[in-house]
Design a protein around this motif. Structure first.
Motif, PDB file in Angstrom:
ATOM      1  N   LEU A  16       0.842  -1.193   0.000  1.00 48.10           N
ATOM      2  CA  LEU A  16       0.000   0.000   0.000  1.00 48.10           C
ATOM      3  C   LEU A  16       0.876   1.241   0.000  1.00 48.10           C
ATOM      4  O   LEU A  16       1.973   1.234   0.563  1.00 48.10           O
ATOM      5  CB  LEU A  16      -0.914   0.016   1.225  1.00 48.10           C
ATOM      6  CG  LEU A  16      -1.849  -1.178   1.408  1.00 48.10           C
ATOM      7  CD1 LEU A  16      -2.573  -1.072   2.742  1.00 48.10           C
ATOM      8  CD2 LEU A  16      -2.839  -1.258   0.266  1.00 48.10           C
ATOM      9  N   ILE A  17       0.376   2.321  -0.618  1.00 43.58           N
ATOM     10  CA  ILE A  17       1.078   3.600  -0.594  1.00 43.58           C
ATOM     11  C   ILE A  17       0.114   4.693  -0.146  1.00 43.58           C
ATOM     12  O   ILE A  17      -1.091   4.584  -0.325  1.00 43.58           O
ATOM     13  CB  ILE A  17       1.694   3.964  -1.960  1.00 43.58           C
ATOM     14  CG1 ILE A  17       0.623   4.042  -3.042  1.00 43.58           C
ATOM     15  CG2 ILE A  17       2.773   2.974  -2.358  1.00 43.58           C
ATOM     16  CD1 ILE A  17       1.107   4.619  -4.356  1.00 43.58           C
ATOM     17  N   ASN A  18       0.675   5.721   0.458  1.00 39.57           N
ATOM     18  CA  ASN A  18      -0.089   6.890   0.908  1.00 39.57           C
ATOM     19  C   ASN A  18      -1.320   6.510   1.726  1.00 39.57           C
ATOM     20  O   ASN A  18      -2.444   6.897   1.421  1.00 39.57           O
ATOM     21  CB  ASN A  18      -0.480   7.769  -0.280  1.00 39.57           C
ATOM     22  CG  ASN A  18       0.731   8.341  -0.969  1.00 39.57           C
ATOM     23  OD1 ASN A  18       1.723   8.649  -0.328  1.00 39.57           O
ATOM     24  ND2 ASN A  18       0.670   8.461  -2.276  1.00 39.57           N
ATOM     25  N   ILE A  19      -1.079   5.794   2.802  1.00 35.51           N
ATOM     26  CA  ILE A  19      -2.143   5.343   3.695  1.00 35.51           C
ATOM     27  C   ILE A  19      -2.323   6.399   4.787  1.00 35.51           C
ATOM     28  O   ILE A  19      -1.334   6.880   5.348  1.00 35.51           O
ATOM     29  CB  ILE A  19      -1.759   4.021   4.381  1.00 35.51           C
ATOM     30  CG1 ILE A  19      -1.189   3.038   3.367  1.00 35.51           C
ATOM     31  CG2 ILE A  19      -2.904   3.418   5.147  1.00 35.51           C
ATOM     32  CD1 ILE A  19      -0.267   2.025   3.978  1.00 35.51           C
ATOM     33  N   PRO A  20      -3.531   6.763   5.143  1.00 33.16           N
ATOM     34  CA  PRO A  20      -3.721   7.681   6.272  1.00 33.16           C
ATOM     35  C   PRO A  20      -3.149   7.059   7.550  1.00 33.16           C
ATOM     36  O   PRO A  20      -3.341   5.870   7.807  1.00 33.16           O
ATOM     37  CB  PRO A  20      -5.235   7.831   6.377  1.00 33.16           C
ATOM     38  CG  PRO A  20      -5.757   7.440   5.041  1.00 33.16           C
ATOM     39  CD  PRO A  20      -4.809   6.410   4.512  1.00 33.16           C
ATOM     40  N   GLU A  24      -7.575   3.429  13.404  1.00 39.46           N
ATOM     41  CA  GLU A  24      -8.729   2.607  13.013  1.00 39.46           C
ATOM     42  C   GLU A  24      -8.635   2.135  11.561  1.00 39.46           C
ATOM     43  O   GLU A  24      -8.974   0.990  11.256  1.00 39.46           O
ATOM     44  CB  GLU A  24     -10.034   3.365  13.247  1.00 39.46           C
ATOM     45  CG  GLU A  24     -10.330   3.631  14.714  1.00 39.46           C
ATOM     46  CD  GLU A  24     -10.384   2.361  15.568  1.00 39.46           C
ATOM     47  OE1 GLU A  24     -10.887   1.329  15.087  1.00 39.46           O
ATOM     48  OE2 GLU A  24      -9.906   2.410  16.715  1.00 39.46           O
ATOM     49  N   ILE A  25      -8.167   3.002  10.685  1.00 38.45           N
ATOM     50  CA  ILE A  25      -8.007   2.611   9.284  1.00 38.45           C
ATOM     51  C   ILE A  25      -6.960   1.505   9.168  1.00 38.45           C
ATOM     52  O   ILE A  25      -7.161   0.513   8.452  1.00 38.45           O
ATOM     53  CB  ILE A  25      -7.644   3.822   8.406  1.00 38.45           C
ATOM     54  CG1 ILE A  25      -8.837   4.765   8.307  1.00 38.45           C
ATOM     55  CG2 ILE A  25      -7.184   3.375   7.011  1.00 38.45           C
ATOM     56  CD1 ILE A  25      -8.544   6.068   7.597  1.00 38.45           C
ATOM     57  N   PHE A  31      -3.786  -4.633  10.173  1.00 37.85           N
ATOM     58  CA  PHE A  31      -2.652  -4.455  11.083  1.00 37.85           C
ATOM     59  C   PHE A  31      -3.113  -4.673  12.516  1.00 37.85           C
ATOM     60  O   PHE A  31      -4.243  -4.332  12.874  1.00 37.85           O
ATOM     61  CB  PHE A  31      -2.054  -3.051  10.936  1.00 37.85           C
ATOM     62  CG  PHE A  31      -1.369  -2.815   9.621  1.00 37.85           C
ATOM     63  CD1 PHE A  31      -0.078  -3.263   9.404  1.00 37.85           C
ATOM     64  CD2 PHE A  31      -2.010  -2.144   8.594  1.00 37.85           C
ATOM     65  CE1 PHE A  31       0.561  -3.050   8.192  1.00 37.85           C
ATOM     66  CE2 PHE A  31      -1.394  -1.918   7.379  1.00 37.85           C
ATOM     67  CZ  PHE A  31      -0.095  -2.378   7.168  1.00 37.85           C
ATOM     68  N   SER A  32      -2.234  -5.209  13.336  1.00 32.27           N
ATOM     69  CA  SER A  32      -2.548  -5.360  14.758  1.00 32.27           C
ATOM     70  C   SER A  32      -2.511  -3.984  15.416  1.00 32.27           C
ATOM     71  O   SER A  32      -2.000  -3.014  14.841  1.00 32.27           O
ATOM     72  CB  SER A  32      -1.522  -6.281  15.432  1.00 32.27           C
ATOM     73  OG  SER A  32      -0.251  -5.647  15.494  1.00 32.27           O
ATOM     74  N   ALA A  36      -0.268  -0.904  14.158  1.00 37.51           N
ATOM     75  CA  ALA A  36      -0.916   0.352  13.799  1.00 37.51           C
ATOM     76  C   ALA A  36      -0.330   1.509  14.604  1.00 37.51           C
ATOM     77  O   ALA A  36      -0.057   2.585  14.052  1.00 37.51           O
ATOM     78  CB  ALA A  36      -2.422   0.260  14.022  1.00 37.51           C
ATOM     79  N   THR A  37      -0.119   1.284  15.882  1.00 33.55           N
ATOM     80  CA  THR A  37       0.475   2.324  16.735  1.00 33.55           C
ATOM     81  C   THR A  37       1.879   2.660  16.265  1.00 33.55           C
ATOM     82  O   THR A  37       2.243   3.845  16.167  1.00 33.55           O
ATOM     83  CB  THR A  37       0.501   1.856  18.211  1.00 33.55           C
ATOM     84  OG1 THR A  37      -0.840   1.602  18.629  1.00 33.55           O
ATOM     85  CG2 THR A  37       1.141   2.893  19.110  1.00 33.55           C
ATOM     86  N   GLU A  38       2.673   1.646  15.952  1.00 30.75           N
ATOM     87  CA  GLU A  38       4.041   1.871  15.488  1.00 30.75           C
ATOM     88  C   GLU A  38       4.055   2.620  14.154  1.00 30.75           C
ATOM     89  O   GLU A  38       4.855   3.540  13.969  1.00 30.75           O
ATOM     90  CB  GLU A  38       4.792   0.542  15.350  1.00 30.75           C
ATOM     91  CG  GLU A  38       6.206   0.672  14.821  1.00 30.75           C
ATOM     92  CD  GLU A  38       7.128   1.538  15.665  1.00 30.75           C
ATOM     93  OE1 GLU A  38       8.039   2.162  15.087  1.00 30.75           O
ATOM     94  OE2 GLU A  38       6.936   1.612  16.892  1.00 30.75           O
ATOM     95  N   LEU A  39       3.189   2.252  13.239  1.00 33.00           N
ATOM     96  CA  LEU A  39       3.116   2.940  11.951  1.00 33.00           C
ATOM     97  C   LEU A  39       2.716   4.405  12.122  1.00 33.00           C
ATOM     98  O   LEU A  39       3.294   5.294  11.472  1.00 33.00           O
ATOM     99  CB  LEU A  39       2.127   2.231  11.024  1.00 33.00           C
ATOM    100  CG  LEU A  39       2.608   0.908  10.420  1.00 33.00           C
ATOM    101  CD1 LEU A  39       1.449   0.168   9.764  1.00 33.00           C
ATOM    102  CD2 LEU A  39       3.733   1.143   9.422  1.00 33.00           C
ATOM    103  N   CYS A  40       1.762   4.682  12.994  1.00 38.93           N
ATOM    104  CA  CYS A  40       1.343   6.068  13.258  1.00 38.93           C
ATOM    105  C   CYS A  40       2.470   6.869  13.900  1.00 38.93           C
ATOM    106  O   CYS A  40       2.716   8.031  13.527  1.00 38.93           O
ATOM    107  CB  CYS A  40       0.103   6.090  14.140  1.00 38.93           C
ATOM    108  SG  CYS A  40      -1.394   5.522  13.324  1.00 38.93           S
TER     109      CYS A  40
END
Length: 100
Positions: A16-20, A24-25, A31-32, A36-40
Motif C-alpha cells: 500500500l502507498i499513501n495510507i492515512p 482505526e483505518i 494491522f494489529s 498500527a500504533t508503530e506505523l502512526c
C-alpha cells in the motif's frame, strides 16, 4: 493536514502507498493494534523530520547564506563567527528528532 504513511505492506502481503496514519483505518486493513500504533508513531516522526529540514533550509537560505557570503568576501574571524553562530541558532530552533 493529515499525516500519511508513504508505504507499508499489510499482514496479508499487499503493498500500500499513501495510507492515512489513522489507527482505526490501519486496523481495518489488517494491522494489529501494536503495528498500527508503530506505523502512526513512525509517520509522525517522519513528518516532524521533514518539517524541521524544510524550516532549516528556508532559514539557511534567507539568513545564514548571506552571512556566509560576507565571510567569504571579507575573510575576517568576526564574519565567520557571525555565520557559524547563525547556523547554530537555526539548528537550535529546529532540532532534528533523536534517532532511535
Amino acid at each position: 493536514m493529515s499525516i500519511s504513511i508513504k508505504s507499508a505492506v499489510t499482514p496479508s502481503g499487499e503493498n500500500l502507498i499513501n495510507i492515512p496514519a489513522d489507527f482505526e483505518i490501519l486496523k481495518s486493513l489488517g494491522f494489529s493494534a501494536e503495528q498500527a500504533t508503530e506505523l502512526c508513531t513512525q509517520a509522525a516522526k517522519t513528518l516532524q523530520l521533514e518539517n524541521s529540514i524544510a524550516a532549516r533550509r528556508t532559514l539557511y537560505v534567507t539568513e545564514a547564506d548571506p552571512l556566509f557570503l560576507e565571510w567569504q568576501y571579507d575573510e575576517t574571524p568576526e564574519k565567520e563567527k557571525a555565520w557559524r553562530d547563525k547556523v547554530a541558532e537555526i539548528k537550535a530552533i529546529y532540532p532534528l528528532p533523536a534517532r532511535t
